[in-house]
Write an enzyme that holds these catalytic residues in place. Structure first.
Site, PDB file in Angstrom:
ATOM      1  N   CYS A   1      24.318   5.087  32.998  1.00 31.94           N
ATOM      2  CA  CYS A   1      24.539   4.374  34.261  1.00 31.94           C
ATOM      3  C   CYS A   1      24.972   2.948  33.925  1.00 31.94           C
ATOM      4  CB  CYS A   1      23.268   4.356  35.104  1.00 31.94           C
ATOM      5  SG  CYS A   1      23.419   3.304  36.574  1.00 31.94           S
TER       6      CYS A   1
ATOM      7  N   TYR B   1      28.801   8.788  38.148  1.00 23.07           N
ATOM      8  CA  TYR B   1      29.104  10.219  38.290  1.00 23.07           C
ATOM      9  C   TYR B   1      30.489  10.433  38.889  1.00 23.07           C
ATOM     10  CZ  TYR B   1      23.940  11.028  38.506  1.00 23.07           C
ATOM     11  OH  TYR B   1      22.592  11.088  38.284  1.00 23.07           O
ATOM     12  N   GLU B   2      30.729   9.765  40.008  1.00 24.61           N
ATOM     13  CA  GLU B   2      31.974   9.970  40.755  1.00 24.61           C
ATOM     14  C   GLU B   2      33.192   9.635  39.892  1.00 24.61           C
ATOM     15  OE1 GLU B   2      28.609   8.964  43.516  1.00 24.61           O
ATOM     16  OE2 GLU B   2      29.360   8.116  41.640  1.00 24.61           O
TER      17      GLU B   2
ATOM     18  N   LEU C   1      43.617  24.464  27.660  1.00 22.73           N
ATOM     19  CA  LEU C   1      42.786  23.470  26.989  1.00 22.73           C
ATOM     20  C   LEU C   1      42.178  24.057  25.724  1.00 22.73           C
ATOM     21  CD1 LEU C   1      40.853  22.076  30.079  1.00 22.73           C
ATOM     22  CD2 LEU C   1      42.869  21.095  28.970  1.00 22.73           C
ATOM     23  N   GLU C   2      42.210  23.292  24.659  1.00 24.89           N
ATOM     24  CA  GLU C   2      41.598  23.702  23.398  1.00 24.89           C
ATOM     25  C   GLU C   2      40.131  23.258  23.452  1.00 24.89           C
ATOM     26  OE1 GLU C   2      39.964  23.835  19.718  1.00 24.89           O
ATOM     27  OE2 GLU C   2      40.489  21.830  20.447  1.00 24.89           O
ATOM     28  N   LEU C   3      39.209  24.186  23.277  1.00 24.94           N
ATOM     29  CA  LEU C   3      37.800  23.936  23.562  1.00 24.94           C
ATOM     30  C   LEU C   3      37.120  22.922  22.637  1.00 24.94           C
ATOM     31  CD1 LEU C   3      36.569  27.469  24.636  1.00 24.94           C
ATOM     32  CD2 LEU C   3      37.276  25.536  26.065  1.00 24.94           C
TER      33      LEU C   3
ATOM     34  N   ASP D   1      22.288   9.486  32.147  1.00 22.83           N
ATOM     35  CA  ASP D   1      22.554  10.473  33.191  1.00 22.83           C
ATOM     36  C   ASP D   1      22.834  11.803  32.509  1.00 22.83           C
ATOM     37  OD1 ASP D   1      22.400   8.729  35.403  1.00 22.83           O
ATOM     38  OD2 ASP D   1      24.443   8.042  35.048  1.00 22.83           O
TER      39      ASP D   1
END
Length: 138
Positions: free
Chosen positions: A56, A97-98, A78-80, A63
């Protein structure tokens, strides 16, 4: 209102949150998300990342949450491993978060240009509240 170093007035809420907190982490350098060529059309991919953690920007408390990336690939997937390294880079980053959910969506879209994408962050309860944030492309 306080003044920033630039002389601009900085709005602060009653709880002491300000523009610096709100912008924290949005432009921080993060590892690139790599891709590989997609071989098929018309299918969906869901990736759950249950160990998301960040800081935060106001309280410096950790968080925790689960980030889910759901998308329909176009030319690239996407390559993991690189996605995992990208997400782990949030660990010491101060970001709300947002902002994190929207930043992850932006970076996923930039990396693989999907047909569509959705990123959902389901964050652990803190102080009796649990947040679920969802961002979509397009």
């Amino acid at each position: 209102m306080k003044r920033e170093a630039s002389g601009r007035k900085q709005r602060t809420t009653k709880l002491g949150y300000n523009e610096r907190h709100a912008r924290s982490g949005i432009t921080a350098p993060l590892p690139d998300i790599e891709t590989f060529p997609n071989q098929f059309k018309g299918y969906e991919i869901t990736i759950e990342i249950p160990e998301y953690t960040a800081i935060c920007p106001k309280t410096n408390l950790p968080d925790f949450g689960t980030v889910t990336v759901h998308y329909m690939p176009d030319q690239e997937c996407l390559e993991l491993k690189s996605l995992k390294m990208y997400i782990h880079a949030y660990r010491n980053l101060g970001i709300f978060y947002e902002n994190a959910v929207n930043r992850i969506l932006q970076d996923v879209v930039k990396a693989c240009r999907p047909v569509w994408a959705r990123v959902t962050g389901t964050f652990a309860a803190r102080g009796g509240l649990r947040s679920v944030i969802e961002a979509k492309y397009p």
